[in-house]
Motif scaffolding. Structure first.
Motif, mmCIF file in Angstrom:
data_model
loop_
_atom_site.group_PDB
_atom_site.id
_atom_site.type_symbol
_atom_site.label_atom_id
_atom_site.label_comp_id
_atom_site.label_asym_id
_atom_site.label_seq_id
_atom_site.Cartn_x
_atom_site.Cartn_y
_atom_site.Cartn_z
ATOM 1 N N ASP A 272 0.835 -1.198 0.000
ATOM 2 C CA ASP A 272 0.000 0.000 0.000
ATOM 3 C C ASP A 272 0.874 1.254 0.000
ATOM 4 O O ASP A 272 1.991 1.265 0.537
ATOM 5 N N ILE A 273 0.326 2.316 -0.599
ATOM 6 C CA ILE A 273 1.047 3.582 -0.725
ATOM 7 C C ILE A 273 0.119 4.725 -0.312
ATOM 8 O O ILE A 273 -1.047 4.748 -0.689
ATOM 9 N N GLU A 274 0.658 5.679 0.449
ATOM 10 C CA GLU A 274 -0.037 6.934 0.729
ATOM 11 C C GLU A 274 0.779 8.074 0.125
ATOM 12 O O GLU A 274 2.006 8.092 0.231
ATOM 13 N N LEU A 275 0.082 8.995 -0.506
ATOM 14 C CA LEU A 275 0.682 10.243 -0.969
ATOM 15 C C LEU A 275 -0.044 11.369 -0.247
ATOM 16 O O LEU A 275 -1.229 11.616 -0.493
ATOM 17 N N ASN A 276 0.663 12.031 0.665
ATOM 18 C CA ASN A 276 0.049 13.069 1.493
ATOM 19 C C ASN A 276 0.635 14.439 1.136
ATOM 20 O O ASN A 276 1.855 14.597 1.056
ATOM 21 N N TYR A 277 -0.258 15.402 0.952
ATOM 22 C CA TYR A 277 0.152 16.754 0.567
ATOM 23 C C TYR A 277 -0.264 17.710 1.685
ATOM 24 O O TYR A 277 -1.456 17.900 1.944
ATOM 25 N N ASN A 278 0.738 18.321 2.317
ATOM 26 C CA ASN A 278 0.473 19.212 3.439
ATOM 27 C C ASN A 278 0.137 20.614 2.938
ATOM 28 O O ASN A 278 -0.998 21.054 3.028
ATOM 29 N N THR A 279 1.147 21.289 2.375
ATOM 30 C CA THR A 279 0.912 22.616 1.792
ATOM 31 C C THR A 279 1.528 22.673 0.400
ATOM 32 O O THR A 279 2.688 22.304 0.201
ATOM 33 N N ILE A 280 0.735 23.098 -0.547
ATOM 34 C CA ILE A 280 1.162 23.254 -1.939
ATOM 35 C C ILE A 280 0.875 24.698 -2.328
ATOM 36 O O ILE A 280 -0.279 25.087 -2.504
ATOM 37 N N THR A 281 1.928 25.498 -2.441
ATOM 38 C CA THR A 281 1.749 26.907 -2.779
ATOM 39 C C THR A 281 2.353 27.194 -4.148
ATOM 40 O O THR A 281 3.341 26.581 -4.548
ATOM 41 N N GLY A 282 1.757 28.145 -4.844
ATOM 42 C CA GLY A 282 2.244 28.497 -6.170
ATOM 43 C C GLY A 282 1.670 27.572 -7.233
ATOM 44 O O GLY A 282 0.876 26.666 -6.963
ATOM 45 N N ASN B 299 -3.705 19.809 2.202
ATOM 46 C CA ASN B 299 -4.416 18.853 3.060
ATOM 47 C C ASN B 299 -5.143 17.787 2.240
ATOM 48 O O ASN B 299 -6.338 17.542 2.416
ATOM 49 N N LEU B 300 -4.381 17.148 1.357
ATOM 50 C CA LEU B 300 -4.917 16.111 0.475
ATOM 51 C C LEU B 300 -4.152 14.805 0.705
ATOM 52 O O LEU B 300 -2.924 14.813 0.843
ATOM 53 N N SER B 301 -4.871 13.702 0.771
ATOM 54 C CA SER B 301 -4.241 12.383 0.846
ATOM 55 C C SER B 301 -4.785 11.499 -0.262
ATOM 56 O O SER B 301 -5.989 11.495 -0.536
#
Length: 273
Positions: free
Chosen positions: A144-154, A183-185
């Protein structure tokens, strides 16, 4: 995808103060191979080590300096690889220009392996717009794999997904300016383990003897659709492969006693029983 499925929540693995700094020789290249801590199954292979490329992807084979991301699967893209945010990124590296910024860390405890791109900047060049990205990969021993995005600016124009070494097998999850957001997983799972042979899968039989073995089939967590598998029997007296299939449907109704599943209760069901 936590933005698309209300049953999935955003996740983030905090490795502050625990992660090991990963170093890059160049802003388009990976550093040394590192140990994952377990054999990670991925698209037909199992890998105990990986590389981290500065441009937002994790690989299990050769490195690539391809900074201009493409759609996948493609033979022009690196592989086998997991693309968390494949774009022209510029973390701190051994040949830093004035605009490099952000670091990459990794941490494993045997139960999961985490790679974090911490405030890594997008390459700033002619016609480019600055962006700063904080995201992570989380790998598990079951694949299993998780891709978590905390803050993406620009602004970004990235590729997200997975692909095999040859580039003829893979899955593109997202691309372009909508490849990631705050805040995307995203969760990538292996085939469900719905067919269970149990623990006692070995034994001995006398000539002409027989034995009964119970096989468990579970629909827990499965989506609607068709599932297929097989049971392989090996012995010094010969081998056999028995196909197994499972159909999951939300509107399927079963009648108690309908042993041949034809929707009718009659003498044929009695004979079978």
């Amino acid at each position: 995808d936590s933005d698309l499925d209300t049953d999935i929540s955003y996740q983030w693995e905090n490795i502050d103060g625990m992660g090991t700094l990963y170093t890059f020789p160049h802003n388009d290249e990976a550093g040394d191979q590192i140990d994952i801590g377990f054999d990670f199954p991925f698209l037909g292979g199992a890998y105990s080590q990986c590389i981290i490329n500065a441009n937002g992807w994790v690989g299990f084979g050769s490195d690539s300096d391809a900074w201009e991301n493409t759609n996948i699967p493609s033979s022009a893209a690196p592989g086998p690889a997991i693309f968390g945010l494949w774009d022209d990124l510029n973390p701190v590296n051994d040949q830093c220009n004035d605009d490099c910024s952000g670091y990459v860390y990794f941490y494993g405890d045997g139960e999961k392996f985490i790679i974090r791109f911490d405030q890594v900047v997008h390459w700033i060049g002619s016609g480019s717009t600055e962006g700063i990205y904080d995201f992570q990969f989380v790998l598990y021993p079951n694949g299993d794999i998780e891709l978590n995005y905390n803050t993406i600016t620009g602004i970004h124009d990235a590729t997200v997904g997975i692909q095999s070494s040859s580039g003829n097998d893979g899955f593109q999850i997202a691309s372009g300016s909508s490849a990631a957001s705050n805040n995307l997983s995203r969760f990538i799972s292996t085939d469900p383990d719905w067919l269970d042979l149990g623990e006692n899968i070995m034994g001995q039989l006398e000539n002409g003897g027989s034995a009964t073995h119970n096989i468990d089939i579970s629909a827990v967590g499965l989506l609607e659709g068709e599932y297929s598998g097989y049971i392989k029997i090996s012995s010094n007296g010969g081998s056999a492969v028995i196909p197994a299939s499972l159909t999951i449907g939300s509107s399927t109704e079963f009648i108690a006693g309908d042993t041949n599943a034809d929707g009718i209760l009659n003498v044929l069901d009695v004979v079978i029983m």
